[in-house]
Design an enzyme around this catalytic site. Structure first.
Site, PDB file in Angstrom:
ATOM      1  N   HIS A 197      -9.329   1.274   5.120  1.00  0.00           N
ATOM      2  CA  HIS A 197      -8.019   1.456   5.749  1.00  0.00           C
ATOM      3  C   HIS A 197      -8.149   2.418   6.932  1.00  0.00           C
ATOM      4  O   HIS A 197      -8.963   3.343   6.901  1.00  0.00           O
ATOM      5  CB  HIS A 197      -7.011   2.000   4.723  1.00  0.00           C
ATOM      6  CG  HIS A 197      -5.616   1.997   5.258  1.00  0.00           C
ATOM      7  ND1 HIS A 197      -5.131   3.021   6.032  1.00  0.00           N
ATOM      8  CD2 HIS A 197      -4.629   1.080   5.170  1.00  0.00           C
ATOM      9  CE1 HIS A 197      -3.894   2.730   6.387  1.00  0.00           C
ATOM     10  NE2 HIS A 197      -3.562   1.559   5.876  1.00  0.00           N
ATOM     11  N   GLU A 237      -6.496   4.898   7.793  1.00  0.00           N
ATOM     12  CA  GLU A 237      -6.396   6.325   7.446  1.00  0.00           C
ATOM     13  C   GLU A 237      -7.696   6.830   6.826  1.00  0.00           C
ATOM     14  O   GLU A 237      -8.076   7.986   7.007  1.00  0.00           O
ATOM     15  CB  GLU A 237      -5.193   6.545   6.524  1.00  0.00           C
ATOM     16  CG  GLU A 237      -3.891   6.461   7.319  1.00  0.00           C
ATOM     17  CD  GLU A 237      -2.760   5.750   6.603  1.00  0.00           C
ATOM     18  OE1 GLU A 237      -2.752   5.679   5.372  1.00  0.00           O
ATOM     19  OE2 GLU A 237      -1.854   5.243   7.317  1.00  0.00           O
ATOM     20  N   ASN A 287       0.877  -1.173   0.000  1.00  0.00           N
ATOM     21  CA  ASN A 287       0.000   0.000   0.000  1.00  0.00           C
ATOM     22  C   ASN A 287       0.914   1.223   0.000  1.00  0.00           C
ATOM     23  O   ASN A 287       1.502   1.565   1.021  1.00  0.00           O
ATOM     24  CB  ASN A 287      -0.880  -0.024   1.263  1.00  0.00           C
ATOM     25  CG  ASN A 287      -1.709   1.235   1.401  1.00  0.00           C
ATOM     26  OD1 ASN A 287      -1.778   2.050   0.477  1.00  0.00           O
ATOM     27  ND2 ASN A 287      -2.335   1.412   2.554  1.00  0.00           N
ATOM     28  N   TRP A 288       1.028   1.845  -1.152  1.00  0.00           N
ATOM     29  CA  TRP A 288       1.952   2.975  -1.273  1.00  0.00           C
ATOM     30  C   TRP A 288       1.399   4.266  -0.671  1.00  0.00           C
ATOM     31  O   TRP A 288       2.109   5.260  -0.575  1.00  0.00           O
ATOM     32  CB  TRP A 288       2.292   3.219  -2.752  1.00  0.00           C
ATOM     33  CG  TRP A 288       3.225   2.203  -3.319  1.00  0.00           C
ATOM     34  CD1 TRP A 288       3.809   1.161  -2.672  1.00  0.00           C
ATOM     35  CD2 TRP A 288       3.692   2.145  -4.679  1.00  0.00           C
ATOM     36  NE1 TRP A 288       4.608   0.461  -3.536  1.00  0.00           N
ATOM     37  CE2 TRP A 288       4.549   1.043  -4.767  1.00  0.00           C
ATOM     38  CE3 TRP A 288       3.457   2.921  -5.828  1.00  0.00           C
ATOM     39  CZ2 TRP A 288       5.189   0.692  -5.962  1.00  0.00           C
ATOM     40  CZ3 TRP A 288       4.076   2.570  -7.012  1.00  0.00           C
ATOM     41  CH2 TRP A 288       4.941   1.463  -7.069  1.00  0.00           C
ATOM     42  N   LYS A 289       0.122   4.275  -0.336  1.00  0.00           N
ATOM     43  CA  LYS A 289      -0.520   5.489   0.205  1.00  0.00           C
ATOM     44  C   LYS A 289      -0.273   6.647  -0.759  1.00  0.00           C
ATOM     45  O   LYS A 289      -0.239   6.434  -1.970  1.00  0.00           O
ATOM     46  CB  LYS A 289      -0.015   5.764   1.628  1.00  0.00           C
ATOM     47  CG  LYS A 289      -0.136   4.507   2.509  1.00  0.00           C
ATOM     48  CD  LYS A 289       0.115   4.735   3.961  1.00  0.00           C
ATOM     49  CE  LYS A 289      -0.059   3.415   4.717  1.00  0.00           C
ATOM     50  NZ  LYS A 289       0.106   3.547   6.148  1.00  0.00           N
ATOM     51  N   SER A 330       3.883  -1.511  10.274  1.00  0.00           N
ATOM     52  CA  SER A 330       5.346  -1.502  10.434  1.00  0.00           C
ATOM     53  C   SER A 330       5.998  -2.851  10.101  1.00  0.00           C
ATOM     54  O   SER A 330       6.947  -3.264  10.768  1.00  0.00           O
ATOM     55  CB  SER A 330       5.743  -1.034  11.835  1.00  0.00           C
ATOM     56  OG  SER A 330       5.256   0.273  12.061  1.00  0.00           O
ATOM     57  N   GLY A 342       2.706   3.017  10.655  1.00  0.00           N
ATOM     58  CA  GLY A 342       3.576   4.170  10.449  1.00  0.00           C
ATOM     59  C   GLY A 342       4.303   4.628  11.702  1.00  0.00           C
ATOM     60  O   GLY A 342       4.849   5.729  11.744  1.00  0.00           O
ATOM     61  N   GLU A 372      -4.831  -4.444  10.956  1.00  0.00           N
ATOM     62  CA  GLU A 372      -3.818  -3.400  11.085  1.00  0.00           C
ATOM     63  C   GLU A 372      -4.087  -2.602  12.365  1.00  0.00           C
ATOM     64  O   GLU A 372      -4.921  -1.683  12.368  1.00  0.00           O
ATOM     65  CB  GLU A 372      -3.876  -2.447   9.878  1.00  0.00           C
ATOM     66  CG  GLU A 372      -3.637  -3.138   8.555  1.00  0.00           C
ATOM     67  CD  GLU A 372      -3.104  -2.174   7.497  1.00  0.00           C
ATOM     68  OE1 GLU A 372      -2.025  -2.453   6.968  1.00  0.00           O
ATOM     69  OE2 GLU A 372      -3.743  -1.155   7.229  1.00  0.00           O
TER      70      GLU A 372
END
Ligand code: 13P
Length: 256
Positions: free
Chosen positions: A100, A102, A8-10, A216, A177, A171
């Site tokens: 997700h 975020e 997941n490159w965000k 992470s 992160g 997650e």
């Protein structure tokens, strides 16, 4: 069941950077057929990545799949700024990350919206990865499993029997992160709980569902997590931005 190792490159990488990454990464992984690999670049790079992956498939790289980081549930309409499943289908996007942390926390997506997106993804033949996870406060209050149960039941409402076409990512919010990873034991406790829950919800039809760990993940901790019985792959954020690190995570998994 094949492990799924997903990137997941965000909100990272331009089109040029995406193509450069794939040029380095694809030749290294194209023969690793015992794992499924997924890469989710930003929306703006999906079209170019799709063309690149299509060309790579002709060279035998069938194991690398394209994913989107999000989508809206409607096919089209007055939804400024959103991307529809029809648009993703046009680009041969095979996976979509839904719910997700975020999206839930920064963009205030709730379980109802997430359920609509899940339903729509399944309906359009795009394999959704439903993300769930507790905050640090929830963990400290001892309600982790309750939170996970609620997110999963709400996210899967009405599509429980489509479980073979769905993956789940656990997650923990406090591990995303932050450099803090759940211990293999913490991850396994929640993964086992999720496995039993989806087994019940789908009336035993969950053997194709992978339960990924995210938060992470790096080359240094991948092996200790993947050896756990109920960890079926990873959803990797920052370590997936470097093709060598992502490759290393995949090879750690392959050694198990
Ligand atoms: P990090 O690997 O950067 O912690 O991100 C995890 C994640 O959110 C993957 O979806």
């Amino acid at each position: 069941m094949k492990y799924l190792i997903a990137a997941n490159w965000k909100m990272h990488k331009t089109v040029a950077e995406t193509l450069d990454y794939l040029d380095k990464f694809l030749p290294a992984v194209k023969d690793l057929f015992t794992v499924d690999i997924m890469i989710a670049p930003p929306f703006t790079a999906l079209a170019s990545a799709s063309i690149k992956l299509d060309a790579a498939k002709k060279e035998g790289a069938y194991n690398v799949h394209l994913g989107a980081q999000n989508m809206f549930w409607a096919d089209e309409g007055a939804f400024t700024g959103e991307i529809s499943p029809v648009m993703l289908n046009e680009l041969d996007v095979q996976y979509v990350i839904i719910g997700h942390s975020e999206r839930r926390h920064i963009f205030k997506e709730d379980n109802d919206l997430i359920n609509k997106k899940m339903y729509s993804a399944v309906e359009h033949g795009i394999r959704p990865i439903l993300c769930v996870g507790e905050t640090i406060e929830e963990r400290e209050q001892g309600i982790t499993l309750k939170v996970i149960e609620k997110q999963i039941k709400a996210g899967l409402a009405g599509i429980e029997m489509d479980m073979p076409f769905i993956d789940i990512a656990y997650e923990p919010v406090w591990a995303i992160g932050t450099g803090k990873t759940a211990t293999p034991e913490q991850a396994e406790e929640v993964h086992k709980f999720i496995r039993e829950l989806i087994h019940d919800l789908s009336k035993g039809n969950d053997s194709k569902t992978r339960i990924l760990y995210g938060g992470s993940v790096k080359p240094e901790n991948a092996k200790n997590l993947i050896v756990k019985d109920h960890v079926d792959g990873f959803l990797v954020g920052s370590a997936s931005l470097d093709p060598q690190k992502f490759y290393k995570i995949i090879t750690e998994v392959l050694e198990v």
